[in-house]
Design a protein around this motif. Sequence first.
Motif, PDB file in Angstrom:
ATOM      1  N   ARG A 122      24.293  -2.636 -17.635  1.00 21.82           N
ATOM      2  CA  ARG A 122      23.349  -2.035 -18.327  1.00 21.82           C
ATOM      3  C   ARG A 122      21.894  -1.945 -17.223  1.00 21.82           C
ATOM      4  O   ARG A 122      21.783  -2.856 -16.822  1.00 21.82           O
ATOM      5  CB  ARG A 122      23.018  -2.376 -19.659  1.00 21.82           C
ATOM      6  CG  ARG A 122      23.866  -2.474 -20.788  1.00 21.82           C
ATOM      7  CD  ARG A 122      24.350  -1.150 -21.507  1.00 21.82           C
ATOM      8  NE  ARG A 122      25.288  -1.189 -22.505  1.00 21.82           N
ATOM      9  CZ  ARG A 122      26.722  -0.895 -22.435  1.00 21.82           C
ATOM     10  NH1 ARG A 122      27.078  -0.551 -21.358  1.00 21.82           N
ATOM     11  NH2 ARG A 122      27.334  -0.994 -23.368  1.00 21.82           N
ATOM     12  N   GLU A 136      14.549   6.396 -24.275  1.00 24.58           N
ATOM     13  CA  GLU A 136      15.224   6.087 -25.367  1.00 24.58           C
ATOM     14  C   GLU A 136      16.982   6.049 -25.281  1.00 24.58           C
ATOM     15  O   GLU A 136      17.312   7.008 -24.585  1.00 24.58           O
ATOM     16  CB  GLU A 136      14.856   6.241 -26.779  1.00 24.58           C
ATOM     17  CG  GLU A 136      13.389   5.731 -26.800  1.00 24.58           C
ATOM     18  CD  GLU A 136      12.431   6.355 -28.055  1.00 24.58           C
ATOM     19  OE1 GLU A 136      13.133   7.171 -28.707  1.00 24.58           O
ATOM     20  OE2 GLU A 136      11.545   5.889 -28.118  1.00 24.58           O
ATOM     21  N   ALA A 137      17.642   5.536 -26.179  1.00 21.92           N
ATOM     22  CA  ALA A 137      18.884   5.728 -26.237  1.00 21.92           C
ATOM     23  C   ALA A 137      19.141   7.372 -26.544  1.00 21.92           C
ATOM     24  O   ALA A 137      18.477   8.068 -27.338  1.00 21.92           O
ATOM     25  CB  ALA A 137      19.633   5.077 -27.259  1.00 21.92           C
ATOM     26  N   ASP A 138      20.162   7.912 -25.812  1.00 22.23           N
ATOM     27  CA  ASP A 138      20.699   9.582 -25.973  1.00 22.23           C
ATOM     28  C   ASP A 138      19.215  10.156 -25.488  1.00 22.23           C
ATOM     29  O   ASP A 138      19.314  11.466 -26.035  1.00 22.23           O
ATOM     30  CB  ASP A 138      20.936   9.575 -27.352  1.00 22.23           C
ATOM     31  CG  ASP A 138      22.338   8.843 -27.577  1.00 22.23           C
ATOM     32  OD1 ASP A 138      23.207   8.731 -26.736  1.00 22.23           O
ATOM     33  OD2 ASP A 138      22.570   8.426 -28.767  1.00 22.23           O
ATOM     34  N   GLU A 139      18.343   9.895 -24.652  1.00 23.04           N
ATOM     35  CA  GLU A 139      17.451  10.623 -24.363  1.00 23.04           C
ATOM     36  C   GLU A 139      17.711  10.862 -22.806  1.00 23.04           C
ATOM     37  O   GLU A 139      17.921   9.901 -21.912  1.00 23.04           O
ATOM     38  CB  GLU A 139      16.211  10.124 -24.758  1.00 23.04           C
ATOM     39  CG  GLU A 139      14.693  10.561 -24.696  1.00 23.04           C
ATOM     40  CD  GLU A 139      13.425   9.955 -24.951  1.00 23.04           C
ATOM     41  OE1 GLU A 139      12.646  10.820 -25.355  1.00 23.04           O
ATOM     42  OE2 GLU A 139      13.480   8.739 -24.539  1.00 23.04           O
ATOM     43  N   SER A 140      17.195  12.077 -22.238  1.00 21.49           N
ATOM     44  CA  SER A 140      17.017  11.965 -20.787  1.00 21.49           C
ATOM     45  C   SER A 140      15.892  11.623 -20.045  1.00 21.49           C
ATOM     46  O   SER A 140      14.817  11.397 -21.067  1.00 21.49           O
ATOM     47  CB  SER A 140      17.243  13.801 -20.505  1.00 21.49           C
ATOM     48  OG  SER A 140      15.964  14.399 -20.930  1.00 21.49           O
TER      49      SER A 140
END
Length: 157
Positions: free
Chosen positions: A13, A48-52
């Motif tokens: 990660r 953030e998660a799921d953000e470009s």
Amino acid sequence: MTAVPDYIARMPRKRLAAAVLIRDAANRVLLLEPTYKLNWELPGGIVEADESPWAAASREVVEELGLELPLGRLLVVDHVHAYDDRPDGINFIFDGGHLASTPTTFPDGEIRSAHFMTVAEADRHLRPQMAGRITAALEALREGTTLLCNHGVRVTV
């Protein structure tokens, strides 16, 4: 069949952060003095998660400065080594264009003040890798390109 989920769970990660290079008419850079740490930063923050990265950059400008700015092109991609307790990561800097005046309101409470400065003027407020990243972003603007950095140092590939 758990092979694919196990494989994905074992993948490394990386931290992702996105910032915006905003300048004034004299081409000085907008730097923010945070309330929660010593070093100053460009407007921006963690993706953030799921953000470009580009959505994160725009969101952070709204959160920190209350401004909706059109986001320009990607200027810098910087691989940041792991340091302190932080894993390695990737930082992106996007062109935020120009502002006529220094922002004075900071909606999210994370920002104490904002200042337009040259990199040399801001050097005492910046981590070396941030100063290098900003210098590379200004070079990318002049050269009309996107630059790669390794921990704030421009690299050639």
